[in-house]
Motif scaffolding. Sequence first.
Motif, PDB file in Angstrom:
ATOM      1  N   HIS A   1       1.668   3.125  34.810  1.00  0.00           N
ATOM      2  CA  HIS A   1       2.802   2.245  34.926  1.00  0.00           C
ATOM      3  C   HIS A   1       3.369   1.654  33.603  1.00  0.00           C
ATOM      4  O   HIS A   1       2.750   2.194  32.588  1.00  0.00           O
ATOM      5  CB  HIS A   1       1.957   1.089  35.645  1.00  0.00           C
ATOM      6  N   GLN A   2       4.232   1.296  33.574  1.00  0.00           N
ATOM      7  CA  GLN A   2       4.942   0.721  32.178  1.00  0.00           C
ATOM      8  C   GLN A   2       4.793  -0.854  32.222  1.00  0.00           C
ATOM      9  O   GLN A   2       5.546  -1.575  33.117  1.00  0.00           O
ATOM     10  CB  GLN A   2       6.482   0.922  32.134  1.00  0.00           C
ATOM     11  N   LEU A   3       4.157  -1.375  31.471  1.00  0.00           N
ATOM     12  CA  LEU A   3       4.064  -2.723  31.374  1.00  0.00           C
ATOM     13  C   LEU A   3       4.201  -3.479  30.242  1.00  0.00           C
ATOM     14  O   LEU A   3       3.852  -2.782  29.007  1.00  0.00           O
ATOM     15  CB  LEU A   3       2.653  -3.285  31.939  1.00  0.00           C
ATOM     16  N   ASP A   4       4.631  -4.596  30.111  1.00  0.00           N
ATOM     17  CA  ASP A   4       4.941  -5.347  28.670  1.00  0.00           C
ATOM     18  C   ASP A   4       3.441  -5.695  28.131  1.00  0.00           C
ATOM     19  O   ASP A   4       2.820  -6.482  28.910  1.00  0.00           O
ATOM     20  CB  ASP A   4       5.751  -6.536  28.804  1.00  0.00           C
ATOM     21  N   CYS A   5       3.273  -5.774  26.745  1.00  0.00           N
ATOM     22  CA  CYS A   5       2.020  -6.099  26.356  1.00  0.00           C
ATOM     23  C   CYS A   5       2.368  -7.041  25.084  1.00  0.00           C
ATOM     24  O   CYS A   5       3.251  -6.394  23.984  1.00  0.00           O
ATOM     25  CB  CYS A   5       1.162  -4.942  25.757  1.00  0.00           C
ATOM     26  N   ARG A   6       1.834  -8.104  25.024  1.00  0.00           N
ATOM     27  CA  ARG A   6       1.814  -8.926  23.614  1.00  0.00           C
ATOM     28  C   ARG A   6       0.901  -8.774  22.793  1.00  0.00           C
ATOM     29  O   ARG A   6      -0.173  -8.695  22.992  1.00  0.00           O
ATOM     30  CB  ARG A   6       1.781 -10.474  24.162  1.00  0.00           C
ATOM     31  N   LEU A   7       1.125  -8.147  21.654  1.00  0.00           N
ATOM     32  CA  LEU A   7       0.241  -7.815  20.470  1.00  0.00           C
ATOM     33  C   LEU A   7      -0.369  -9.097  19.763  1.00  0.00           C
ATOM     34  O   LEU A   7       0.522  -9.983  19.878  1.00  0.00           O
ATOM     35  CB  LEU A   7       0.929  -6.673  19.700  1.00  0.00           C
ATOM     36  N   ASP A   8      -1.303  -8.689  18.927  1.00  0.00           N
ATOM     37  CA  ASP A   8      -1.779  -9.814  18.218  1.00  0.00           C
ATOM     38  C   ASP A   8      -0.974 -10.379  17.296  1.00  0.00           C
ATOM     39  O   ASP A   8      -1.122 -11.304  16.457  1.00  0.00           O
ATOM     40  CB  ASP A   8      -3.292  -9.606  17.703  1.00  0.00           C
ATOM     41  N   ASN A   9       0.198  -9.633  16.780  1.00  0.00           N
ATOM     42  CA  ASN A   9       0.902 -10.102  15.807  1.00  0.00           C
ATOM     43  C   ASN A   9       2.182 -10.725  16.648  1.00  0.00           C
ATOM     44  O   ASN A   9       3.239 -11.319  15.705  1.00  0.00           O
ATOM     45  CB  ASN A   9       1.472  -9.036  14.785  1.00  0.00           C
ATOM     46  N   GLY A  10       2.241 -11.174  17.789  1.00  0.00           N
ATOM     47  CA  GLY A  10       3.321 -11.865  18.508  1.00  0.00           C
ATOM     48  C   GLY A  10       4.329 -10.728  19.114  1.00  0.00           C
ATOM     49  O   GLY A  10       5.205 -10.910  19.876  1.00  0.00           O
TER      50      GLY A  10
ATOM     51  N   VAL B   1       5.305  -5.128  23.214  1.00  0.00           N
ATOM     52  CA  VAL B   1       5.858  -3.490  23.236  1.00  0.00           C
ATOM     53  C   VAL B   1       5.575  -3.132  24.731  1.00  0.00           C
ATOM     54  O   VAL B   1       4.580  -3.832  25.357  1.00  0.00           O
ATOM     55  CB  VAL B   1       5.029  -2.785  22.204  1.00  0.00           C
ATOM     56  N   ASN B   2       6.465  -2.331  25.253  1.00  0.00           N
ATOM     57  CA  ASN B   2       6.152  -1.765  26.667  1.00  0.00           C
ATOM     58  C   ASN B   2       5.402  -0.458  26.571  1.00  0.00           C
ATOM     59  O   ASN B   2       5.240   0.146  25.487  1.00  0.00           O
ATOM     60  CB  ASN B   2       7.493  -1.209  26.992  1.00  0.00           C
ATOM     61  N   CYS B   3       4.229  -0.718  27.250  1.00  0.00           N
ATOM     62  CA  CYS B   3       2.910   0.322  27.095  1.00  0.00           C
ATOM     63  C   CYS B   3       2.957   1.087  28.518  1.00  0.00           C
ATOM     64  O   CYS B   3       3.140   0.518  29.468  1.00  0.00           O
ATOM     65  CB  CYS B   3       1.861  -0.462  26.998  1.00  0.00           C
ATOM     66  N   LEU B   4       2.513   2.117  28.291  1.00  0.00           N
ATOM     67  CA  LEU B   4       2.095   2.974  29.406  1.00  0.00           C
ATOM     68  C   LEU B   4       0.624   2.678  29.940  1.00  0.00           C
ATOM     69  O   LEU B   4      -0.261   2.668  28.735  1.00  0.00           O
ATOM     70  CB  LEU B   4       2.087   4.493  29.093  1.00  0.00           C
ATOM     71  N   VAL B   5       0.249   2.221  30.893  1.00  0.00           N
ATOM     72  CA  VAL B   5      -1.014   1.726  31.346  1.00  0.00           C
ATOM     73  C   VAL B   5      -1.323   2.480  32.619  1.00  0.00           C
ATOM     74  O   VAL B   5      -0.589   2.794  33.578  1.00  0.00           O
ATOM     75  CB  VAL B   5      -0.858   0.204  31.756  1.00  0.00           C
TER      76      VAL B   5
END
Length: 177
Positions: free
Chosen positions: A93-102, A105-109
């Motif tokens: 799947h492609q899902l948006d992920c919020r990183l710890d620096n704010g 990024v769109n991630c493969l999951v």
Amino acid sequence: MSSIWLFGYGSLIWRPDFEFLQRRVGSINGWSRRFWQGSHDHRGVPAAPGRVVTLVPDAQGVCGGLAFEVAADTADQILDRLDYREKNGYERHQLDCRLDNGEVVNCLVYVAGESNEAFLGDSQLQQIAEQIRTASGPSGSNMEYLYKLAHALREFDIHDDHVFELEKQVALHTPQD
Ligand code: SIN
């Protein structure tokens, strides 16, 4: 394309087994981590499947995990290996992920959806704990999978009630030497 991002929320947290440029704690909104996927090839056997995590849609849910940035020239090879490793019902799947620096990024999951054959779904927590406590397969015991995941989540300061409650229940019913 310079790189891709992969999000791991289960065994990919404690055993990524691939090279990455950077790794960051991150979270995905609208999904929860649940021990709802059956495992008859890794942490169980067909006659007694174990349970491993998948992501389930949950409007209020937030799933913490690790986002890995992977170089473009290694991505195809890594994804081929991961497709094989996650073959028991997981799909990309492609899902948006919020990183710890704010940053977002769109991630493969890899997600095992409810229509895959190995999906077990929800059950009483005690029953899920008992299944995890007793199952074992070619990759090792199901309990080890749960404990390694819980340990890694704590290491990265990621909270998950479902995982920590299962860890507690399993430990409670496992005799200590
Ligand atoms: C993941 O870790 O992201 C997928 C599920 C697993 O392999 O445990």
